[in-house]
Design a protein around this motif. Sequence first.
Motif, mmCIF file in Angstrom:
data_model
loop_
_atom_site.group_PDB
_atom_site.id
_atom_site.type_symbol
_atom_site.label_atom_id
_atom_site.label_comp_id
_atom_site.label_asym_id
_atom_site.label_seq_id
_atom_site.Cartn_x
_atom_site.Cartn_y
_atom_site.Cartn_z
ATOM 1 N N ARG A 5 -1.942 8.407 -0.004
ATOM 2 C CA ARG A 5 -2.057 8.001 1.393
ATOM 3 C C ARG A 5 -3.488 7.611 1.721
ATOM 4 O O ARG A 5 -3.734 6.632 2.419
ATOM 5 C CB ARG A 5 -1.599 9.136 2.304
ATOM 6 N N ARG A 6 -4.426 8.359 1.192
ATOM 7 C CA ARG A 6 -5.823 8.073 1.472
ATOM 8 C C ARG A 6 -6.204 6.675 1.026
ATOM 9 O O ARG A 6 -6.978 5.984 1.644
ATOM 10 C CB ARG A 6 -6.710 9.107 0.764
ATOM 11 N N SER A 7 -5.634 6.213 -0.059
ATOM 12 C CA SER A 7 -6.011 4.939 -0.643
ATOM 13 C C SER A 7 -5.541 3.749 0.170
ATOM 14 O O SER A 7 -6.055 2.662 0.009
ATOM 15 C CB SER A 7 -5.440 4.825 -2.056
ATOM 16 N N VAL A 8 -4.551 3.925 1.013
ATOM 17 C CA VAL A 8 -3.974 2.766 1.674
ATOM 18 C C VAL A 8 -3.953 2.894 3.188
ATOM 19 O O VAL A 8 -3.201 2.217 3.869
ATOM 20 C CB VAL A 8 -2.539 2.511 1.167
ATOM 21 N N ALA A 73 6.756 -10.675 -4.892
ATOM 22 C CA ALA A 73 5.520 -9.937 -4.612
ATOM 23 C C ALA A 73 5.791 -8.922 -3.520
ATOM 24 O O ALA A 73 6.284 -9.277 -2.442
ATOM 25 C CB ALA A 73 4.404 -10.891 -4.183
ATOM 26 N N TRP A 74 5.475 -7.658 -3.798
ATOM 27 C CA TRP A 74 5.649 -6.584 -2.829
ATOM 28 C C TRP A 74 4.300 -6.174 -2.247
ATOM 29 O O TRP A 74 3.271 -6.168 -2.945
ATOM 30 C CB TRP A 74 6.301 -5.372 -3.485
ATOM 31 N N TYR A 75 4.297 -5.785 -0.983
ATOM 32 C CA TYR A 75 3.091 -5.309 -0.318
ATOM 33 C C TYR A 75 3.504 -4.379 0.806
ATOM 34 O O TYR A 75 4.677 -4.342 1.212
ATOM 35 C CB TYR A 75 2.252 -6.479 0.220
ATOM 36 N N ALA A 76 2.542 -3.610 1.325
ATOM 37 C CA ALA A 76 2.779 -2.703 2.450
ATOM 38 C C ALA A 76 1.694 -2.956 3.487
ATOM 39 O O ALA A 76 0.536 -2.601 3.284
ATOM 40 C CB ALA A 76 2.748 -1.247 1.983
ATOM 41 N N LEU A 77 2.059 -3.597 4.579
ATOM 42 C CA LEU A 77 1.087 -4.004 5.592
ATOM 43 C C LEU A 77 1.520 -3.537 6.975
ATOM 44 O O LEU A 77 2.716 -3.400 7.246
ATOM 45 C CB LEU A 77 0.958 -5.534 5.606
ATOM 46 N N PRO A 78 0.561 -3.311 7.878
ATOM 47 C CA PRO A 78 0.922 -3.063 9.274
ATOM 48 C C PRO A 78 1.542 -4.319 9.866
ATOM 49 O O PRO A 78 1.290 -5.442 9.407
ATOM 50 C CB PRO A 78 -0.415 -2.724 9.934
ATOM 51 N N TRP A 127 -1.511 -2.739 -4.190
ATOM 52 C CA TRP A 127 -1.736 -1.317 -3.932
ATOM 53 C C TRP A 127 -3.129 -0.944 -4.425
ATOM 54 O O TRP A 127 -3.774 -1.694 -5.156
ATOM 55 C CB TRP A 127 -0.683 -0.485 -4.666
ATOM 56 N N ALA A 128 -3.581 0.226 -4.037
ATOM 57 C CA ALA A 128 -4.897 0.690 -4.464
ATOM 58 C C ALA A 128 -4.928 0.972 -5.966
ATOM 59 O O ALA A 128 -3.907 1.282 -6.576
ATOM 60 C CB ALA A 128 -5.296 1.944 -3.694
ATOM 61 N N HIS A 129 -6.111 0.904 -6.553
ATOM 62 C CA HIS A 129 -6.251 0.916 -8.017
ATOM 63 C C HIS A 129 -5.997 2.280 -8.647
ATOM 64 O O HIS A 129 -5.830 2.374 -9.861
ATOM 65 C CB HIS A 129 -7.653 0.456 -8.405
ATOM 66 N N ASP A 130 -5.953 3.343 -7.848
ATOM 67 C CA ASP A 130 -5.873 4.665 -8.470
ATOM 68 C C ASP A 130 -4.477 5.020 -8.979
ATOM 69 O O ASP A 130 -4.263 6.118 -9.488
ATOM 70 C CB ASP A 130 -6.404 5.754 -7.527
ATOM 71 N N GLY A 323 -12.329 2.470 -3.052
ATOM 72 C CA GLY A 323 -10.936 2.146 -3.335
ATOM 73 C C GLY A 323 -10.805 0.647 -3.435
ATOM 74 O O GLY A 323 -11.304 -0.076 -2.578
ATOM 75 N N ILE A 324 -10.162 0.158 -4.464
ATOM 76 C CA ILE A 324 -10.007 -1.273 -4.680
ATOM 77 C C ILE A 324 -8.522 -1.638 -4.607
ATOM 78 O O ILE A 324 -7.700 -1.064 -5.326
ATOM 79 C CB ILE A 324 -10.565 -1.705 -6.049
ATOM 80 N N SER A 325 -8.174 -2.561 -3.737
ATOM 81 C CA SER A 325 -6.802 -3.051 -3.659
ATOM 82 C C SER A 325 -6.585 -4.107 -4.736
ATOM 83 O O SER A 325 -7.352 -5.061 -4.841
ATOM 84 C CB SER A 325 -6.517 -3.657 -2.284
ATOM 85 N N LEU A 326 -5.516 -3.916 -5.524
ATOM 86 C CA LEU A 326 -5.190 -4.829 -6.617
ATOM 87 C C LEU A 326 -3.847 -5.502 -6.375
ATOM 88 O O LEU A 326 -2.955 -4.929 -5.742
ATOM 89 C CB LEU A 326 -5.086 -4.070 -7.948
ATOM 90 N N TRP A 327 -3.698 -6.677 -6.934
ATOM 91 C CA TRP A 327 -2.383 -7.222 -7.226
ATOM 92 C C TRP A 327 -2.091 -6.804 -8.660
ATOM 93 O O TRP A 327 -2.687 -7.314 -9.609
ATOM 94 C CB TRP A 327 -2.362 -8.743 -7.081
ATOM 95 N N TYR A 328 -1.204 -5.838 -8.811
ATOM 96 C CA TYR A 328 -0.885 -5.306 -10.135
ATOM 97 C C TYR A 328 0.015 -6.264 -10.924
ATOM 98 O O TYR A 328 0.835 -6.987 -10.343
ATOM 99 C CB TYR A 328 -0.140 -3.974 -10.001
ATOM 100 N N PHE A 329 -0.130 -6.220 -12.242
ATOM 101 C CA PHE A 329 0.760 -6.939 -13.141
ATOM 102 C C PHE A 329 1.905 -5.996 -13.501
ATOM 103 O O PHE A 329 1.753 -5.080 -14.309
ATOM 104 C CB PHE A 329 0.020 -7.370 -14.409
ATOM 105 N N SER A 330 3.036 -6.194 -12.857
ATOM 106 C CA SER A 330 4.166 -5.299 -13.058
ATOM 107 C C SER A 330 4.823 -5.525 -14.421
ATOM 108 O O SER A 330 4.568 -6.522 -15.105
ATOM 109 C CB SER A 330 5.187 -5.514 -11.940
ATOM 110 N N LYS A 331 5.661 -4.595 -14.810
ATOM 111 C CA LYS A 331 6.346 -4.616 -16.109
ATOM 112 C C LYS A 331 7.044 -5.947 -16.360
ATOM 113 O O LYS A 331 7.076 -6.448 -17.487
ATOM 114 C CB LYS A 331 7.351 -3.473 -16.159
ATOM 115 N N ALA A 332 7.599 -6.539 -15.307
ATOM 116 C CA ALA A 332 8.326 -7.798 -15.462
ATOM 117 C C ALA A 332 7.441 -8.916 -15.998
ATOM 118 O O ALA A 332 7.922 -9.828 -16.673
ATOM 119 C CB ALA A 332 8.928 -8.209 -14.112
ATOM 120 N N MET A 333 6.145 -8.862 -15.732
ATOM 121 C CA MET A 333 5.248 -9.898 -16.230
ATOM 122 C C MET A 333 5.055 -9.792 -17.735
ATOM 123 O O MET A 333 4.709 -10.777 -18.390
ATOM 124 C CB MET A 333 3.906 -9.832 -15.504
ATOM 125 N N GLY A 334 5.262 -8.605 -18.286
ATOM 126 C CA GLY A 334 5.124 -8.438 -19.725
ATOM 127 C C GLY A 334 6.179 -9.181 -20.513
ATOM 128 O O GLY A 334 6.041 -9.388 -21.725
#
Length: 438
Positions: A5-8, A73-78, A127-130, A323-334
Amino acid sequence: MTMERRSVLKKLGVAGAFGGLAGCVGVQEQGESGGSSEGGSGSSGSAGNGSGSGNESGSGSSEESGPAGEALAWYALPDTELPARKETLEQFNDNSKHTIEGADISDMRKKTTSAIPAGQGPETFEWAHDLAGDYLDRGFIVGQGDQLSVSMDTFTDAAAQASQYDDKTIGLPHAAETVALVYNKEYVDEAPETVADMKKTMEEVHDPGNNMYGMGMPYADPYFLSAWAHAFGGYYFDRSKDEELGVGKSETVKGIQFTVDNFVPYMPNDPAYEPQASAFAEGNAAFAINGPWYLSTLNEKGVDYGIAKLPKPEGGDPQPFTGISLWYFSKAMGEGGANAAAARSFIEWFVTNEDLALQAAEETGSIPVLESLAGSDDLPENVRGFSEAVQQGRPMPADPKMNKVWDPVKAALTKAFNGKDVQQAMETAAKEIRSNWE
């Protein structure tokens, strides 16, 4: 409160809550595999400078000549930020052969951990990098460094480091958050550069009998104290060190003792977030240490404030967690193919687009991590202050073992704030953490 929660908090638009990113990343290796990697508990390469060492040339040109793809692409925004994100996706889709479908997710961690193993997850999520260590260990994200056409030199060192884990580039960064010094312009003409200068003002303003304080800093939280725990060579956890756990080390204890001696005497007598944050927000403190999520509260209260990087203690250098927000490379990209190419194309466009970064800075207080914009005069004044603080910092550890560190250290900090022996409190926390790891 969990680090998730702290990260986002900034993304979730939560006001008046806890904020919230040391040697947890390695330099990207040649020829990263698209598949899942060994877990986060393994040994890391040296942190390096995040430059990618020229290994980012990748296959951008092949994506231009290959077939069109569709990616999710998934995200969580206000709610207030959703229209801008929709416009961004439309802008990309209108100017690319690829198509990106966006979806706002209310519980990203729950959704990704259920959908990705079932083969129903997105190609990328924000999401955040942690999360990196845990998700790489479980095969939810993959390394794509050998597929990228973006150099990691494009980003600040901290952002580039946060994008890599176990020598794999597992996402690309686009925004940061950290804590910085907030000062009340009614009491301070300009930000102090040293803690010694800061103390002079705190001594003048501090009058608890009349509800006036030198500063407000949420103390019972390791995130807010991280700058000072790191200031004299200490650390909570660093997987690149021979001794990963640094909670009980003398350098870490020195940093916490520094806050007891120099900050606690000028703070409200409750270490929790709300009383500390409220003191400054009500105009009753000269300084605060807090993050960008705090600014909406200050703006509502009408405080005339400024933001600056943290002042230096004598013989030390504050290094707050970032805290760094990333666009992660999800499993599907592999799995490769046109859809993976579509996701990479979108991510590379998004994270290198200065116009998008400046718009986010203006509208939401987002802190850019493009090297070309970090600390730039083009940024709003307060965002620039946080940007400079980010450059002081170090990314939060992304190793899953860090999850066992937060609560024992929080308990130790509470004891320190209440006058207990700092060294004993930190050594007790270290013992508990080692027991939890076992």
